[in-house]
Design a protein around this motif. Structure first.
Motif, PDB file in Angstrom:
ATOM      1  N   ALA A   1       3.274  -4.548  -4.082  1.00  0.00           N
ATOM      2  CA  ALA A   1       2.402  -3.869  -3.270  1.00  0.00           C
ATOM      3  C   ALA A   1       2.663  -2.455  -4.389  1.00  0.00           C
ATOM      4  O   ALA A   1       4.061  -2.068  -4.509  1.00  0.00           O
ATOM      5  N   GLY A   2       1.662  -1.616  -4.506  1.00  0.00           N
ATOM      6  CA  GLY A   2       1.793  -0.473  -5.005  1.00  0.00           C
ATOM      7  C   GLY A   2       0.797   0.642  -4.676  1.00  0.00           C
ATOM      8  O   GLY A   2      -0.246   0.067  -4.510  1.00  0.00           O
ATOM      9  N   GLY A   3       1.130   1.996  -4.736  1.00  0.00           N
ATOM     10  CA  GLY A   3      -0.031   3.028  -4.263  1.00  0.00           C
ATOM     11  C   GLY A   3       0.585   4.320  -4.452  1.00  0.00           C
ATOM     12  O   GLY A   3       1.352   4.546  -5.147  1.00  0.00           O
ATOM     13  N   TYR A   4       0.004   5.248  -3.617  1.00  0.00           N
ATOM     14  CA  TYR A   4       0.213   6.399  -3.744  1.00  0.00           C
ATOM     15  C   TYR A   4       0.902   7.096  -2.416  1.00  0.00           C
ATOM     16  O   TYR A   4       0.031   6.457  -1.084  1.00  0.00           O
ATOM     17  N   ASP A   5       1.757   7.812  -2.089  1.00  0.00           N
ATOM     18  CA  ASP A   5       2.379   8.326  -1.135  1.00  0.00           C
ATOM     19  C   ASP A   5       2.328   9.647  -0.759  1.00  0.00           C
ATOM     20  O   ASP A   5       2.468  10.707  -1.530  1.00  0.00           O
ATOM     21  N   VAL A   6       2.208  10.097   0.634  1.00  0.00           N
ATOM     22  CA  VAL A   6       1.853  11.628   0.695  1.00  0.00           C
ATOM     23  C   VAL A   6       2.765  12.127   1.901  1.00  0.00           C
ATOM     24  O   VAL A   6       2.841  10.963   2.882  1.00  0.00           O
TER      25      VAL A   6
ATOM     26  N   ILE B   1      -5.496 -10.669  -2.646  1.00  0.00           N
ATOM     27  CA  ILE B   1      -5.452  -9.266  -2.976  1.00  0.00           C
ATOM     28  C   ILE B   1      -5.574  -8.481  -1.481  1.00  0.00           C
ATOM     29  O   ILE B   1      -6.148  -8.992  -0.589  1.00  0.00           O
ATOM     30  N   GLY B   2      -5.139  -7.154  -1.432  1.00  0.00           N
ATOM     31  CA  GLY B   2      -5.376  -6.424  -0.016  1.00  0.00           C
ATOM     32  C   GLY B   2      -5.302  -5.075  -0.329  1.00  0.00           C
ATOM     33  O   GLY B   2      -5.032  -4.436  -1.534  1.00  0.00           O
ATOM     34  N   LEU B   3      -5.635  -4.200   0.817  1.00  0.00           N
ATOM     35  CA  LEU B   3      -5.419  -2.984   0.906  1.00  0.00           C
ATOM     36  C   LEU B   3      -4.583  -2.393   2.150  1.00  0.00           C
ATOM     37  O   LEU B   3      -5.196  -3.121   3.278  1.00  0.00           O
ATOM     38  N   GLU B   4      -3.556  -1.800   2.001  1.00  0.00           N
ATOM     39  CA  GLU B   4      -2.662  -1.401   3.287  1.00  0.00           C
ATOM     40  C   GLU B   4      -2.414  -0.155   3.302  1.00  0.00           C
ATOM     41  O   GLU B   4      -2.158   0.652   2.515  1.00  0.00           O
ATOM     42  N   TYR B   5      -2.268   0.410   4.651  1.00  0.00           N
ATOM     43  CA  TYR B   5      -1.700   1.556   4.977  1.00  0.00           C
ATOM     44  C   TYR B   5      -0.332   1.425   5.617  1.00  0.00           C
ATOM     45  O   TYR B   5      -0.192   0.586   6.591  1.00  0.00           O
ATOM     46  N   LEU B   6       0.634   2.167   5.266  1.00  0.00           N
ATOM     47  CA  LEU B   6       2.028   2.039   6.119  1.00  0.00           C
ATOM     48  C   LEU B   6       2.543   3.604   6.351  1.00  0.00           C
ATOM     49  O   LEU B   6       2.360   4.485   5.471  1.00  0.00           O
ATOM     50  N   PHE B   7       2.964   3.711   7.588  1.00  0.00           N
ATOM     51  CA  PHE B   7       3.835   4.970   7.766  1.00  0.00           C
ATOM     52  C   PHE B   7       5.258   4.536   7.826  1.00  0.00           C
ATOM     53  O   PHE B   7       5.882   3.374   8.192  1.00  0.00           O
ATOM     54  N   HIS B   8       6.213   5.423   7.362  1.00  0.00           N
ATOM     55  CA  HIS B   8       7.520   5.323   7.175  1.00  0.00           C
ATOM     56  C   HIS B   8       8.163   6.559   7.808  1.00  0.00           C
ATOM     57  O   HIS B   8       7.729   7.641   7.550  1.00  0.00           O
ATOM     58  N   GLN B   9       9.588   6.289   8.590  1.00  0.00           N
ATOM     59  CA  GLN B   9      10.214   7.350   9.116  1.00  0.00           C
ATOM     60  C   GLN B   9      11.490   7.101   9.173  1.00  0.00           C
ATOM     61  O   GLN B   9      12.066   5.810   9.489  1.00  0.00           O
ATOM     62  N   TYR B  10      12.436   7.951   8.578  1.00  0.00           N
ATOM     63  CA  TYR B  10      14.058   7.769   8.614  1.00  0.00           C
ATOM     64  C   TYR B  10      14.411   8.772   9.141  1.00  0.00           C
ATOM     65  O   TYR B  10      14.207   9.974   9.018  1.00  0.00           O
ATOM     66  N   ASP B  11      15.594   8.503  10.053  1.00  0.00           N
ATOM     67  CA  ASP B  11      16.532   9.549  10.654  1.00  0.00           C
ATOM     68  C   ASP B  11      17.280  10.124   9.367  1.00  0.00           C
ATOM     69  O   ASP B  11      17.911   9.530   8.575  1.00  0.00           O
TER      70      ASP B  11
ATOM     71  N   ARG C   1      -2.019   1.729  -0.212  1.00  0.00           N
ATOM     72  CA  ARG C   1      -1.634   0.993  -1.667  1.00  0.00           C
ATOM     73  C   ARG C   1      -2.439  -0.501  -1.414  1.00  0.00           C
ATOM     74  O   ARG C   1      -3.023  -0.905  -0.648  1.00  0.00           O
ATOM     75  N   ALA C   2      -2.425  -0.755  -2.658  1.00  0.00           N
ATOM     76  CA  ALA C   2      -3.123  -2.065  -3.060  1.00  0.00           C
ATOM     77  C   ALA C   2      -1.867  -3.153  -3.036  1.00  0.00           C
ATOM     78  O   ALA C   2      -0.764  -2.819  -3.443  1.00  0.00           O
ATOM     79  N   THR C   3      -2.299  -4.499  -2.599  1.00  0.00           N
ATOM     80  CA  THR C   3      -1.525  -5.447  -2.522  1.00  0.00           C
ATOM     81  C   THR C   3      -1.982  -6.594  -3.246  1.00  0.00           C
ATOM     82  O   THR C   3      -3.198  -6.944  -3.232  1.00  0.00           O
ATOM     83  N   ALA C   4      -1.188  -7.525  -3.888  1.00  0.00           N
ATOM     84  CA  ALA C   4      -1.557  -8.798  -4.456  1.00  0.00           C
ATOM     85  C   ALA C   4      -0.381  -9.903  -4.277  1.00  0.00           C
ATOM     86  O   ALA C   4       0.622  -9.629  -4.207  1.00  0.00           O
ATOM     87  N   ALA C   5      -0.747 -11.216  -4.005  1.00  0.00           N
ATOM     88  CA  ALA C   5       0.204 -12.000  -3.837  1.00  0.00           C
ATOM     89  C   ALA C   5      -0.218 -13.729  -4.294  1.00  0.00           C
ATOM     90  O   ALA C   5      -1.459 -13.622  -4.444  1.00  0.00           O
ATOM     91  N   PHE C   6       0.783 -14.352  -4.866  1.00  0.00           N
ATOM     92  CA  PHE C   6       0.505 -15.737  -4.926  1.00  0.00           C
ATOM     93  C   PHE C   6       0.762 -16.463  -3.956  1.00  0.00           C
ATOM     94  O   PHE C   6       2.138 -16.346  -3.461  1.00  0.00           O
ATOM     95  N   ARG C   7       0.261 -17.129  -3.303  1.00  0.00           N
ATOM     96  CA  ARG C   7       0.432 -18.055  -1.940  1.00  0.00           C
ATOM     97  C   ARG C   7       0.818 -19.646  -2.468  1.00  0.00           C
ATOM     98  O   ARG C   7      -0.092 -20.075  -3.180  1.00  0.00           O
ATOM     99  N   PHE C   8       1.843 -20.113  -2.018  1.00  0.00           N
ATOM    100  CA  PHE C   8       2.277 -21.684  -2.349  1.00  0.00           C
ATOM    101  C   PHE C   8       1.480 -22.434  -1.408  1.00  0.00           C
ATOM    102  O   PHE C   8       1.207 -22.136  -0.155  1.00  0.00           O
TER     103      PHE C   8
END
Length: 290
Positions: free
Chosen positions: A35-40, A229-239, A283-290
């Motif tokens: 997975a790779g993309g841009y973080d703001v 392949i995919g497109l994903e949004y993710l929120f991150h929060q750390y103390d 970010r965009a995602t890519a995977a190989f599925r077994f």
């Protein structure tokens, strides 16, 4: 340009289903991917540095000069100081020093992760788990300005991040999956402290590895029998509430120094007003599925 690249990936994803119509195997199974993309980062306007002048563990004290004035009356900025004076201001104690030139914005940046996961499809519903490990290039600073004049900068960035999240979603056709995802994260937060103050000693402390949360959603499209392949949004929060900087005496620091002024001569602790390190990923995602 950065956002255009991600939008382009989304357009390619929308155009994919016609080429994937022959896939009927669904989403059950194990996969590995990237997975790779841009973080703001969100707007942290109003962030500042808080002070514990008597070392009682409670922040919000005012650091005063020997004359009783607020030593930090020039204020704060939600970024990295680029001059000893606050933006647009000069100091009465050093009138020949040029006015402050500004405050450098926090940095957004690219991110890149490896992932492994497993899904189980039950009818049109899919549940699973995914684990990730990677890095983001964002960094975040907050600065304070004293009347001496001097600046004080608390800086942080992510050295690495790991996460394990549940996934749950719906597939209308066994080849396209719409899902939500949520779970705990674990990250190493690297911090640094910078100052133009040479009169005091400064000691840093606090745990670098911190727990947090990750959550978001996305769409995944199968291509053939083994790829998706995919497109994903993710929120991150750390103390990040336990990081401290203590200003003390060098052994030759004058007794009139605001950080060690009597009766509290042991020093002064600094802490960020924003206890959480938060950001958003597209970010965009890519995977190989077994």
């Amino acid at each position: 340009m950065k956002i255009n690249l991600i939008v382009g990936a989304a357009a390619a994803l929308v155009a994919t289903p016609a080429a994937a119509q022959e896939v009927t195997t669904g989403f059950s199974g194990v996969y590995v991917g990237v997975a790779g993309g841009y973080d703001v980062q969100g707007n942290d306007r109003g962030s500042s540095i808080l002070f514990d002048r008597n070392l009682d563990g409670r922040f919000g004290d005012t650091v005063t000069t020997a004359a009783g004035a607020n030593a930090f009356s020039p204020g704060f900025c939600n970024g990295r100081a680029t001059s000893v004076n606050a933006p647009g201001r000069t100091a009465t104690a050093a009138p020949t020093v040029a006015a402050g030139t500004g405050c450098r914005n926090d940095k957004d940046g690219w991110s890149y992760y490896g992932r492994i996961g497993a899904d189980q499809q039950m009818g049109r519903f899919v549940v699973g788990v995914v684990g990730e490990f990677g890095k983001t290039e964002i960094n975040d600073s907050v600065s304070a300005y004293s009347t001496t004049p001097a600046n004080y900068v608390m800086y942080r960035e992510i050295s690495w991040e790991a996460g394990i999240r549940a996934r749950a979603g719906y597939t209308p056709n066994d080849s396209t999956l719409f899902y939500g995802t949520f779970g705990p994260g674990y990250a190493r937060i690297d911090r640094e402290f910078f100052t133009t103050n040479t009169a005091n000693s400064f000691a840093q402390r606090g745990k670098r590895n911190q727990f947090g949360i990750q959550g978001g959603g996305g769409v995944e499209q199968r291509i053939g029998n083994n790829f998706s392949i995919g497109l994903e949004y993710l929120f991150h929060q750390y103390d990040d509430s336990d990081y401290r900087v203590r200003a003390g005496s060098t052994g030759t620091t004058p007794a009139t120094n605001p950080f060690i002024l009597a009766p509290n001569t042991g020093g002064t602790d600094f802490a960020r007003s924003d206890n959480n390190f938060r950001w958003h990923s597209l970010r965009a995602t890519a995977a190989f599925r077994f």
